[in-house]
Design an enzyme around this catalytic site. Structure first.
Site, PDB file in Angstrom:
ATOM      1  N   GLU A 146     -25.405  27.434 -56.894  1.00 56.01           N
ATOM      2  CA  GLU A 146     -26.770  27.886 -57.165  1.00 56.01           C
ATOM      3  C   GLU A 146     -27.564  27.835 -55.867  1.00 56.01           C
ATOM      4  OE1 GLU A 146     -30.526  27.458 -60.217  1.00 56.01           O
ATOM      5  OE2 GLU A 146     -29.050  25.845 -60.181  1.00 56.01           O
ATOM      6  N   ASP A 181     -29.802  24.460 -45.687  1.00 56.40           N
ATOM      7  CA  ASP A 181     -29.892  25.915 -45.690  1.00 56.40           C
ATOM      8  C   ASP A 181     -28.646  26.527 -46.328  1.00 56.40           C
ATOM      9  OD1 ASP A 181     -30.658  28.523 -45.072  1.00 56.40           O
ATOM     10  OD2 ASP A 181     -29.831  28.423 -43.058  1.00 56.40           O
ATOM     11  N   ASP A 204     -37.907  34.517 -53.914  1.00 61.18           N
ATOM     12  CA  ASP A 204     -39.207  35.036 -53.473  1.00 61.18           C
ATOM     13  C   ASP A 204     -39.149  36.560 -53.374  1.00 61.18           C
ATOM     14  OD1 ASP A 204     -41.549  35.711 -52.059  1.00 61.18           O
ATOM     15  OD2 ASP A 204     -41.542  33.802 -50.984  1.00 61.18           O
ATOM     16  N   THR A 227     -37.575  29.221 -68.689  1.00 60.20           N
ATOM     17  CA  THR A 227     -38.248  28.082 -68.078  1.00 60.20           C
ATOM     18  C   THR A 227     -39.766  28.234 -68.175  1.00 60.20           C
ATOM     19  OG1 THR A 227     -38.317  29.120 -65.898  1.00 60.20           O
ATOM     20  CG2 THR A 227     -36.334  27.853 -66.456  1.00 60.20           C
ATOM     21  N   GLU A 272     -40.784  31.080 -66.015  1.00 58.81           N
ATOM     22  CA  GLU A 272     -40.531  32.395 -66.597  1.00 58.81           C
ATOM     23  C   GLU A 272     -41.504  32.698 -67.731  1.00 58.81           C
ATOM     24  OE1 GLU A 272     -36.824  34.973 -68.488  1.00 58.81           O
ATOM     25  OE2 GLU A 272     -36.480  32.983 -67.626  1.00 58.81           O
TER      26      GLU A 272
END
Length: 274
Positions: free
Chosen positions: A106, A158, A181, A252, A255
């Site tokens: 993920e 990262d 984003d 969520t 959302e």
């Protein structure tokens, strides 16, 4: 019909949606050679950031979770190959989780709400989750303790460096990228996460039949995702276009807020070709 898009290379990856208050902050890596839809005449900058650093406060409870659970659940970044991308080999997942199970990556989990839910409903799978927003990492550690989860490990680093230097080819059963984003302004579209270089990296690390699941509540970004993923030769779409929301992905708080604002959510599920 969406206009034809041009894809700059991305060498630093966002790890969560800005609207979720996420942050990232690590140096980029050498760019990959684009494929699957990047025009040959596009200039590819050496480094394009897909994020900005945002401050966040770690609560006392999150700090305690780091102290108590970090040694077990936070995996240190340990590159296998510090210069060149690693060759096919067995991943270290067995050592991380203490078992041999399908591994799902993920990229960006925000505050970990969806991550913890998916780990609960899929106990047969292991989840390696990249996030550098420390409050989010602390929040997920709290959820791990609350639900007694054992099939999550966190890399506070990262994501692109993890992909390039810790994950060999054909080691992943799946990849989740939920609500990255969207970088709404046209001049910032080059910073979007889902672009050919990253998709090619991920496709190479999926096993045959493994899946890449993305979700976004920004329709123009959803269309870009569909075009980019559809152009990757190693992947095939599991649906005629956008996919129905898989049952394992919960709605969520983030959302639900978007839905109240009239933002439709689009899921995309692509599969690694055999």
């Amino acid at each position: 019909m969406a206009p034809k898009l041009q894809w700059p290379i991305v060498t630093e990856l966002t790890t969560a949606s800005a609207s979720r208050g996420a942050a990232t902050g690590s140096r980029g890596v050498a760019p990959a050679v684009p494929r699957g839809g990047a025009p040959a005449d596009v200039a590819h900058p050496q480094t394009i950031k897909s994020f900005v650093r945002r401050a966040g406060r770690t609560t006392a409870a999150q700090a305690r979770a780091f102290e108590d659970l970090g040694p077990r659940f936070v995996v240190p970044y340990a590159p296998i190959a510090p210069i060149a991308p690693i060759a096919p080999a067995a991943p270290a997942a067995g050592a991380w989780f203490g078992r041999d199970a399908p591994l799902v990556l993920e990229i960006g989990f925000g505050m970990g709400e969806a991550t913890a839910h998916i780990a609960r409903v899929r106990p047969q799978d292991d989840f390696l989750c990249c996030e550098v927003h420390r409050p989010g990492v602390g929040a997920l550690l709290k959820r791990i303790a609350e639900h007694g989860l054992t099939n999550i490990r966190i890399l506070e680093h990262d994501a692109v460096e993890v992909i390039d230097h810790m994950l060999p080819e054909s080691c992943l059963a799946g990849v989740h990228i939920f609500f990255p984003d969207p970088w709404h302004k046209s001049r910032h579209h080059k910073r979007r996460l889902i672009q050919p270089p990253l998709v090619a990296r991920l496709a190479a690390r999926l096993q045959a039949g493994g899946y890449l699941h993305c979700a976004t509540d920004w329709q123009p970004y959803a269309e870009q995702m569909l075009q980019v993923l559809g152009a990757e030769p190693l992947l095939r779409n599991t649906a005629p276009g956008f996919a129905p929301k898989p049952g394992y992905r919960p709605l969520t708080k983030f959302e639900n807020r978007g839905l109240r604002l009239g933002h439709g959510v689009r899921d995309l599920v692509f599969e690694r070709r055999h």
